[in-house]
Design a protein around this motif. Structure first.
Motif, PDB file in Angstrom:
ATOM      1  N   LEU A  49       0.805  -1.217   0.000  1.00 58.19           N
ATOM      2  CA  LEU A  49       0.000   0.000   0.000  1.00 58.19           C
ATOM      3  C   LEU A  49       0.842   1.272   0.000  1.00 58.19           C
ATOM      4  O   LEU A  49       0.501   2.245  -0.678  1.00 58.19           O
ATOM      5  N   VAL A  50       1.949   1.273   0.763  1.00 57.08           N
ATOM      6  CA  VAL A  50       2.724   2.511   0.925  1.00 57.08           C
ATOM      7  C   VAL A  50       4.189   2.393   0.530  1.00 57.08           C
ATOM      8  O   VAL A  50       4.919   3.375   0.593  1.00 57.08           O
ATOM      9  N   GLY A  51       4.651   1.230   0.150  1.00 56.51           N
ATOM     10  CA  GLY A  51       6.046   1.054  -0.239  1.00 56.51           C
ATOM     11  C   GLY A  51       6.873   0.455   0.891  1.00 56.51           C
ATOM     12  O   GLY A  51       6.367   0.171   1.972  1.00 56.51           O
ATOM     13  N   PRO A  52       8.167   0.246   0.632  1.00 56.06           N
ATOM     14  CA  PRO A  52       9.048  -0.414   1.602  1.00 56.06           C
ATOM     15  C   PRO A  52       9.108   0.317   2.948  1.00 56.06           C
ATOM     16  O   PRO A  52       9.052   1.540   3.010  1.00 56.06           O
ATOM     17  N   GLY A  54      11.431   0.180   6.551  1.00 58.78           N
ATOM     18  CA  GLY A  54      12.620  -0.359   7.218  1.00 58.78           C
ATOM     19  C   GLY A  54      12.257  -1.150   8.469  1.00 58.78           C
ATOM     20  O   GLY A  54      11.186  -0.962   9.050  1.00 58.78           O
ATOM     21  N   ASP A  55      13.164  -2.034   8.895  1.00 57.16           N
ATOM     22  CA  ASP A  55      12.896  -2.913  10.028  1.00 57.16           C
ATOM     23  C   ASP A  55      12.570  -2.142  11.307  1.00 57.16           C
ATOM     24  O   ASP A  55      11.621  -2.481  12.018  1.00 57.16           O
ATOM     25  N   ALA A  56      13.354  -1.119  11.618  1.00 53.60           N
ATOM     26  CA  ALA A  56      13.124  -0.357  12.850  1.00 53.60           C
ATOM     27  C   ALA A  56      11.765   0.343  12.799  1.00 53.60           C
ATOM     28  O   ALA A  56      11.013   0.338  13.769  1.00 53.60           O
ATOM     29  N   ARG A  57      11.460   0.924  11.659  1.00 57.72           N
ATOM     30  CA  ARG A  57      10.171   1.612  11.502  1.00 57.72           C
ATOM     31  C   ARG A  57       9.027   0.596  11.514  1.00 57.72           C
ATOM     32  O   ARG A  57       7.961   0.874  12.053  1.00 57.72           O
ATOM     33  N   TRP A  58       9.258  -0.576  10.923  1.00 55.97           N
ATOM     34  CA  TRP A  58       8.201  -1.582  10.895  1.00 55.97           C
ATOM     35  C   TRP A  58       7.798  -2.014  12.303  1.00 55.97           C
ATOM     36  O   TRP A  58       6.629  -2.220  12.589  1.00 55.97           O
ATOM     37  N   GLU A  59       8.773  -2.124  13.176  1.00 49.41           N
ATOM     38  CA  GLU A  59       8.466  -2.511  14.555  1.00 49.41           C
ATOM     39  C   GLU A  59       7.455  -1.534  15.172  1.00 49.41           C
ATOM     40  O   GLU A  59       6.485  -1.939  15.811  1.00 49.41           O
ATOM     41  N   PHE A  60       7.680  -0.244  14.945  1.00 54.59           N
ATOM     42  CA  PHE A  60       6.753   0.771  15.454  1.00 54.59           C
ATOM     43  C   PHE A  60       5.390   0.662  14.764  1.00 54.59           C
ATOM     44  O   PHE A  60       4.346   0.678  15.424  1.00 54.59           O
ATOM     45  N   VAL A  61       5.387   0.551  13.438  1.00 53.60           N
ATOM     46  CA  VAL A  61       4.139   0.479  12.671  1.00 53.60           C
ATOM     47  C   VAL A  61       3.338  -0.759  13.067  1.00 53.60           C
ATOM     48  O   VAL A  61       2.117  -0.688  13.267  1.00 53.60           O
ATOM     49  N   HIS A  62       4.008  -1.891  13.182  1.00 52.77           N
ATOM     50  CA  HIS A  62       3.330  -3.132  13.549  1.00 52.77           C
ATOM     51  C   HIS A  62       2.683  -3.008  14.933  1.00 52.77           C
ATOM     52  O   HIS A  62       1.527  -3.398  15.130  1.00 52.77           O
ATOM     53  N   ASN A  63       3.416  -2.468  15.886  1.00 55.08           N
ATOM     54  CA  ASN A  63       2.867  -2.270  17.230  1.00 55.08           C
ATOM     55  C   ASN A  63       1.676  -1.314  17.187  1.00 55.08           C
ATOM     56  O   ASN A  63       0.656  -1.548  17.843  1.00 55.08           O
TER      57      ASN A  63
END
Length: 159
Positions: A49-52, A54-63
């Protein structure tokens, strides 16, 4: 149709949304719905939906996604409880029904978090119960405001 059949039909119409909501929570309160299992599919969907991300940012987004799910999901559970109590207790006030709905929501959330303490990849947190109850309060408050604007006479019931 007999009185018992009418009674059962009324009970189902009133309380089935609560039962179904609790069933959804029970299905989500499994090892399979732990963060370690939801991360991959949710990340795939978000990145499409929004593009790649990063792992560190994904942790925040997932939470953030998971906690938003708590807030909204339990908000709707709270509304199901509110509707059931509103229909079951026709002479009660909105606040009384809302408090009963909040109690029901808190009990379900507490049972859910307690159950998760027994799963190897889940944690039961009192903070999640608080978040769940905040979701219920927020959606109930929205319903109250909506009813005050659109149907104020429905809030005034004989006590």
């Amino acid at each position: 149709m007999s009185n018992s059949q009418r009674g059962l039909g009324q009970w189902l119409r009133v309380w089935l949304p609560v039962v179904l909501g609790i069933a959804v929570i029970a299905m989500e309160s499994t090892e399979f719905m732990g963060a370690d299992h939801t991360s991959g599919p949710l990340r795939w969907l978000c990145e499409h939906l929004v593009g790649p991300i990063g792992d560190a940012r994904w942790e925040f987004v997932h939470n953030f996604i998971r906690k938003t799910g708590h807030f909204i999901g339990y908000g709707f559970i709270g509304l199901a409880w509110l509707r059931a109590w509103w229909m079951t207790l026709p002479r009660s006030r909105f606040l009384h029904d809302a408090l009963l709905a909040l109690l029901g929501t808190a009990l379900v959330a507490s049972a859910d978090e307690f159950h998760q303490t027994f799963l190897p990849n889940r944690t039961g947190k009192w903070q999640d119960v608080l978040l769940d109850c905040c979701g219920a309060i927020a959606l109930q408050a929205l319903v109250y405001v909506f009813m005050r604007i659109k149907a104020p006479k429905k809030l005034v019931r004989a006590a």
